[in-house]
Design an enzyme around this catalytic site. Structure first.
Site, short mmCIF file in Angstrom:
data_model
loop_
_atom_site.label_atom_id
_atom_site.label_comp_id
_atom_site.label_asym_id
_atom_site.label_seq_id
_atom_site.Cartn_x
_atom_site.Cartn_y
_atom_site.Cartn_z
CD GLU A 205 30.01 -48.91 -68.85
OE1 GLU A 205 29.22 -48.15 -68.28
OE2 GLU A 205 30.04 -49.05 -70.08
CD GLU B 56 26.72 -45.81 -66.73
OE1 GLU B 56 27.31 -46.76 -67.26
OE2 GLU B 56 26.53 -44.72 -67.33
CG HIS C 268 26.62 -50.63 -68.95
ND1 HIS C 268 26.56 -49.35 -69.44
CD2 HIS C 268 25.47 -51.23 -69.34
CE1 HIS C 268 25.42 -49.18 -70.10
NE2 HIS C 268 24.74 -50.30 -70.04
CD GLU D 253 27.38 -42.18 -70.75
OE1 GLU D 253 26.71 -41.16 -70.53
OE2 GLU D 253 27.27 -43.22 -70.10
CD GLU E 76 26.84 -46.11 -72.84
OE1 GLU E 76 26.76 -44.89 -72.61
OE2 GLU E 76 27.39 -46.91 -72.07
CG HIS F 60 23.65 -43.76 -70.47
ND1 HIS F 60 24.62 -44.68 -70.19
CD2 HIS F 60 22.50 -44.26 -69.95
CE1 HIS F 60 24.08 -45.70 -69.54
NE2 HIS F 60 22.80 -45.47 -69.39
#
Lengths: 141, 527
Positions: free
Chosen positions: B114, B144, B147, B209, B243, B246
């Site tokens: 991350e 990120e 995370h 991801e 995610e 992402h």
């Protein structure tokens, strides 16, 4: 357990030991095969449990007979052919509180397929958005 | 009182065109389209061989206000659960001890990924020219950061509230000696932030991801729940709620280059390299953590891999892009073999090298051995009988004078480190897709376990110069290296890592290791 081809343990996943290995290592399975399914992972929560139980498996169950929903401990796992749509205006009415598409995204954990929002609708589709189909913006009032 | 003409005109105009009581987020998003965003002539420090189109979209139409509100709700729910109900029910002490050890690895390693993804998406923000694509990347930078904090927090939580804090609280100090760290940094760091910007996006977003976060962050929660861990689902499923954006960013990166001539030349090679890079580490490490680091099994790892990696990522992401020239990764056949066997190979080596780790490992019980044999026919003859021998020689007992690495030496099974992936392998005793290849460059020998890594190394050998533990510590005695590399608990003598998770089992100390007089040697020097 669901017998649908979209189930969590469908097809080869029902096999064990040597039978599984034989199919897994079969020549035909050494390349990827195009799939028109979509997968959605929804984190369990007060609101998402309602979406799953009351809407997707309740009032809208007949809309999408390919949809399979499975309880995987901390999350709901959903798989369908084509697409899955959630209308947050409808969810809002059911919950009795304002619930926008961004409130829904608080608990949408994973997507396999092309996911997008338009207005208060969340969609995950097997279509290639941006390539085969244009992604739209909200229309002017 | 009479009103002025101007006030009347304004009142009449508002009556005819009432001002909105509120403006929806997507109306603001549409309004922002009318700004003259112009990044077409963007200059970037992070170049790419592809030409990224400047009309790609951010699929969720997020504006900053909604993003911030959404993330704030996520954090309130997650930290509220952890600090309130999960602490009240003593959840951290209900986790099975084996799984407690797995989370030392999973959460500490994910934290590094991350952290590097912050830089990776900042780089992509700089490279992209489409305003909406930039918006998507910018949101990801902030995700990120969240995370990284979440992963650190779960280790903090386990260390503070749970059992056996060593390894949850100070894992990174052991990064020089732990053989799994360097491979992790290859996938989670180098793969995300070094080289061509679009290639980094393919590594991070399209493969890392869209493919591997599903087993790593979603499926892991099934294993966690089965082994009494309710903290990990609370945190990891919250991580994964970011995610999906992402994955969409990765997909839109591909959309942005789909019509570029360079894509027809390079995309399939870049995709194959990214797939092999990521799978080479995640496939054996996750399989090992799930199966060997749990007491209660959810399903064989190969099935988890088959579902999330092969059928769904392969079919729904890669398969659907076939008409745009995207091919099935050429390394898929070898990756599938790894998904069946490589985690068993890795556990054998990880257990043999246990003193260099920051987590405790356990040999499979008889019940587990039966489960392995039922699901991986041939397992016992290859692995089970070795564990039986190690157990009979007292590998768990500090007074036995036996470390399993001695078995590899006695049986002439040298362990090498793959130069590109940094994953250890034993070519003379494995069932995964590993064979020894050795090349010389600048007077130095390099070992490789597979053709895919070898090809990547041949195209840019200067990229893969990371020293491995056999080169770094050659000639050094093991206990000295463990002490130097912070492999000890707070008493200064007991190892963090142990070869069992028994609460009443004896713990190995530095003296126990020193008595064995195990000295590092570089296997490449013997060739």
């Amino acid at each position: 357990m669901s017998k649908s081809s979209n189930a969590y343990n469908a097809g080869i996943m029902q096999k064990t030991g040597k039978a599984f290995a034989d199919e897994y290592f079969a020549e035909d399975n050494q390349v990827v095969h195009e799939s028109h399914e979509v997968v959605l992972v929804l984190k369990k929560s007060d609101e998402l449990n309602t979406v799953v139980e009351e809407i997707l498996q309740g009032s809208h169950k007949a809309d999408n007979p390919t949809l399979v929903v499975e309880d995987r401990a901390g999350f709901w796992w959903l798989k369908a052919t084509g697409k899955i749509e959630i209308d947050c205006v409808e969810v809002s009415e059911l919950l009795g509180k304002h619930y926008s598409v961004y409130d829904l995204l608080v608990d949408v954990s994973s997507t396999i397929g092309r996911a997008y929002t338009l207005g208060e609708t969340f969609t995950i589709t097997s279509e290639l958005m941006g390539l085969d189909v244009k992604l739209k913006d909200l229309a002017a009032a | 009182m009479a009103i002025s003409t101007a006030t009347k005109a304004a009142t009449d105009a508002l009556a005819a065109n009432p001002a909105p009581v509120s403006v929806g987020a997507q109306e603001v998003h549409r309004w922002m389209q009318s700004f003259t965003w112009d990044f077409d002539k963007n200059r970037t420090k992070y170049s790419t061989k592809y030409k990224m189109a400047n009309d790609t979209k951010e699929q969720f139409k997020l504006i900053a206000k909604e993003y911030a509100r959404m993330e704030s709700v996520k954090d309130e729910r997650q930290f509220g659960s952890l600090q309130d109900v999960l602490t009240r029910v003593d959840a951290a002490n209900r986790v099975h001890p084996k799984w407690n050890e797995s989370m030392k690895v999973i959460s500490n390693f994910l934290e590094v990924g991350e952290y590097n993804a912050i830089a990776a998406t900042g780089m992509l923000w700089d490279s992209a020219t489409a305003p909406e694509q930039k918006n998507g990347y910018l949101g990801q930078v902030l995700d990120e950061i969240r995370h990284t904090n979440q992963c650190a927090y779960i280790n903090y939580y386990f260390a503070k509230q749970g059992q056996d804090a060593a390894g949850h609280n100070d894992a990174r100090r052991t990064r020089a000696i732990g053989p799994l760290w360097k491979g992790m940094k290859r996938v989670f760091s180098d793969g995300f932030i070094s080289g061509d910007a679009v290639e980094c996006s393919i590594n991070l977003q399209l493969v890392g991801e869209a493919c591997f976060t599903n087993p790593l962050i979603v499926a892991v929660t099934e294993w966690a729940s089965a082994n009494g861990d309710e903290m990990t689902p609370t945190v990891f499923l919250s991580i994964e709620t970011d995610e999906l954006r992402h994955m969409a960013n990765g997909y839109q990166t591909v959309v942005s280059i789909a019509n570029d001539e360079a894509a027809s030349k390079y995309l399939n090679t870049d995709l194959n390299n990214a797939f092999w890079t990521q799978q080479k580490y995640f496939t054996p490490v996750l399989g090992m953590m799930f199966e060997y680091g749990s007491h209660f099994k959810v399903e064989p790892w190969v099935k988890t891999w088959n579902r999330w990696v092969y059928e769904d990522w392969g079919g729904i992401w890669i398969g659907r892009l076939g008409k745009y020239g995207v091919e099935s990764p050429r390394s898929l056949r070898d990756a599938k073999k790894d998904a069946y066997w490589a985690h068993h190979d890795l556990f054998l080596i990880a257990y043999a090298l246990w003193p260099t780790g920051f987590f405790r490992l356990s040999l499979p019980t008889q019940e587990e051995a039966d489960w392995y044999e039922a699901n991986y026919p041939g397992w016992y003859d290859m692995y089970g009988k070795v564990y039986d021998e190690w157990r009979a020689r007292g590998c768990e007992d500090p007074s036995s004078g036996f470390l399993p690495i001695q078995w590899f030496i006695e049986n002439n099974h040298p362990i090498y480190i793959d130069r590109v992936s940094q994953v250890p392998f034993c070519p003379s005793y494995c069932k995964g897709e590993s064979t020894l290849r050795v090349l010389e460059y600048n007077g130095k020998k390099h070992s490789f376990s597979d053709q895919w890594g070898e090809r990547m190394w041949l195209s840019e050998p200067e990229r893969y110069e990371c020293q491995n533990i056999f080169e770094q510590y050659e000639g050094r005695e093991l206990s000295e290296v463990i002490a130097e590399g912070f492999g000890l608990r707070s008493d200064g003598k007991t190892l963090i890592s142990q070869p069992h998770t028994k609460k009443d089992g004896k713990l190995w100390t530095l003296d126990d290791i020193k008595r064995i007089n195990c000295v590092f040697s570089d296997p490449l020097k013997a060739l």
